[in-house]
Write a protein that holds these residues in place. Structure first.
Motif, PDB file in Angstrom:
ATOM      1  N   SER A  15       0.830  -1.201   0.000  1.00 35.70           N
ATOM      2  CA  SER A  15       0.000   0.000   0.000  1.00 35.70           C
ATOM      3  C   SER A  15       0.862   1.247   0.000  1.00 35.70           C
ATOM      4  CB  SER A  15      -0.924   0.017   1.230  1.00 35.70           C
ATOM      5  OG  SER A  15      -1.778  -1.110   1.245  1.00 35.70           O
ATOM      6  N   LEU A  16       0.231   2.350  -0.396  1.00 32.50           N
ATOM      7  CA  LEU A  16       0.866   3.655  -0.331  1.00 32.50           C
ATOM      8  C   LEU A  16       0.267   4.389   0.860  1.00 32.50           C
ATOM      9  CD1 LEU A  16       2.906   5.377  -1.994  1.00 32.50           C
ATOM     10  CD2 LEU A  16       0.923   6.454  -3.077  1.00 32.50           C
ATOM     11  N   PHE A  17       1.130   4.928   1.713  1.00 31.12           N
ATOM     12  CA  PHE A  17       0.692   5.558   2.957  1.00 31.12           C
ATOM     13  C   PHE A  17       1.032   7.046   2.964  1.00 31.12           C
ATOM     14  CE2 PHE A  17       1.340   1.130   3.927  1.00 31.12           C
ATOM     15  CZ  PHE A  17       0.387   0.804   4.878  1.00 31.12           C
ATOM     16  N   GLU A  18       0.211   7.804   3.659  1.00 35.40           N
ATOM     17  CA  GLU A  18       0.553   9.183   3.977  1.00 35.40           C
ATOM     18  C   GLU A  18       1.352   9.154   5.276  1.00 35.40           C
ATOM     19  OE1 GLU A  18      -1.559  13.368   5.412  1.00 35.40           O
ATOM     20  OE2 GLU A  18      -2.766  11.846   4.387  1.00 35.40           O
ATOM     21  N   GLY A  19       2.636   9.408   5.183  1.00 38.23           N
ATOM     22  CA  GLY A  19       3.512   9.259   6.329  1.00 38.23           C
ATOM     23  C   GLY A  19       3.949   7.801   6.458  1.00 38.23           C
ATOM     24  N   PRO A  20       4.774   7.493   7.445  1.00 38.97           N
ATOM     25  CA  PRO A  20       5.220   6.119   7.663  1.00 38.97           C
ATOM     26  C   PRO A  20       4.039   5.174   7.866  1.00 38.97           C
ATOM     27  CG  PRO A  20       6.526   7.651   8.958  1.00 38.97           C
ATOM     28  CD  PRO A  20       5.392   8.445   8.392  1.00 38.97           C
ATOM     29  N   PRO A  21       4.168   3.901   7.454  1.00 37.66           N
ATOM     30  CA  PRO A  21       3.067   2.940   7.591  1.00 37.66           C
ATOM     31  C   PRO A  21       2.530   2.800   9.009  1.00 37.66           C
ATOM     32  CG  PRO A  21       4.738   2.078   6.125  1.00 37.66           C
ATOM     33  CD  PRO A  21       5.296   3.347   6.693  1.00 37.66           C
ATOM     34  N   ASP A  22       3.344   3.071  10.018  1.00 39.19           N
ATOM     35  CA  ASP A  22       2.872   2.981  11.410  1.00 39.19           C
ATOM     36  C   ASP A  22       1.681   3.901  11.672  1.00 39.19           C
ATOM     37  OD1 ASP A  22       4.752   1.109  11.999  1.00 39.19           O
ATOM     38  OD2 ASP A  22       6.142   2.470  13.004  1.00 39.19           O
ATOM     39  N   ASN A  23       1.561   4.980  10.883  1.00 36.36           N
ATOM     40  CA  ASN A  23       0.441   5.904  11.064  1.00 36.36           C
ATOM     41  C   ASN A  23      -0.876   5.349  10.539  1.00 36.36           C
ATOM     42  OD1 ASN A  23       2.295   7.695  12.121  1.00 36.36           O
ATOM     43  ND2 ASN A  23       2.491   8.893  10.239  1.00 36.36           N
TER      44      ASN A  23
END
Length: 230
Positions: free
Chosen positions: A160-168
């Motif tokens: 997936s593409l995330f806004e910010g690091p995937p942890d968010n």
């Protein structure tokens, strides 16, 4: 192992296989292209000339070439012209990742028509409140995505593409399910955990490269690779 070295190792592992696949594809595509060129070019010459003449005439006359305007778009423009008045006009820039939207100003009917003629490929929409939105499709990442977009793996194993690091956990877009077992068996220990931390994406070249690389580990692609020999 840091994320940069993991990604470089992935690309190095796949480069040799892709080189042979690309060569075969190029040869096949070239053959098909030559057959198509010699088999169908002559009958199309008259049609191409007519289309070019029509386009040039439209441009010289200050009109958008009709090839750019769908029936739905024509109906929208006709409605705007028929109703008249002034309207708020917005411009939306829709990127591969991200979007920008802003008010251009209030325009009369003729100003809206002129704006459309200046940007004939932009989609025109008449909103429920009477405002007009022009949408431009841009094959690039938005400035915000270039600064803060990451590829990673979500909780269910999707690339997936995330806004910010995937942890968010702010998913912008999901692409395909990864075969995590195949990924882990093909790469050094803890590589999947490194991937979960996220790969920053700064431009379209990197965006396409990451998608191309990890498509080798999509569930269907990986299952085809792992079919046992008979």
């Amino acid at each position: 192992m840091n994320l940069s070295s993991l990604y470089k190792q992935l690309k190095k592992r796949l480069r040799q296989k892709r080189r042979w696949l690309s060569l075969g594809f190029f040869i096949a595509a070239a053959a098909v292209g030559l057959l198509t060129l010699f088999g169908s070019r002559s009958p199309d010459i008259a049609g191409d000339a007519a289309l070019t003449a029509e386009t040039l005439a439209a441009v010289r006359g200050g009109q958008a070439p009709q090839a750019y305007v769908s029936e739905e778009q024509r109906q929208t423009l006709e409605q705007i012209r028929a109703e008249g008045g002034t309207r708020d006009v917005f411009v939306r820039r829709s990127y591969v990742c991200g979007e920008e939207h802003g008010l251009t100003g209030r325009m009369g009917t003729e100003e809206i028509m002129s704006f459309h003629q200046e940007h004939p490929t932009w989609k025109v929409e008449l909103d429920a409140n009477g405002s007009v939105t022009f949408t431009e499709q841009i094959d690039d990442l938005s400035p915000a995505c270039k600064q803060n977009a990451y590829f990673g793996v979500d909780k269910t194993g999707n690339l997936s593409l995330f806004e910010g690091p995937p942890d968010n956990e702010k998913v912008i877009r999901t692409f395909f399910q990864l075969n995590t077992g195949y990924l882990e068996s093909s790469l050094p220990h803890n590589s999947l955990e490194e991937l979960k931390k996220g790969i920053p994406v700064i431009d379209m070249a990197e965006y396409n490269s990451v998608l191309s690389t990890f498509s080798e580990f999509a569930v269907e692609a990986a299952e085809n690779v792992m079919i046992p020999a008979q």
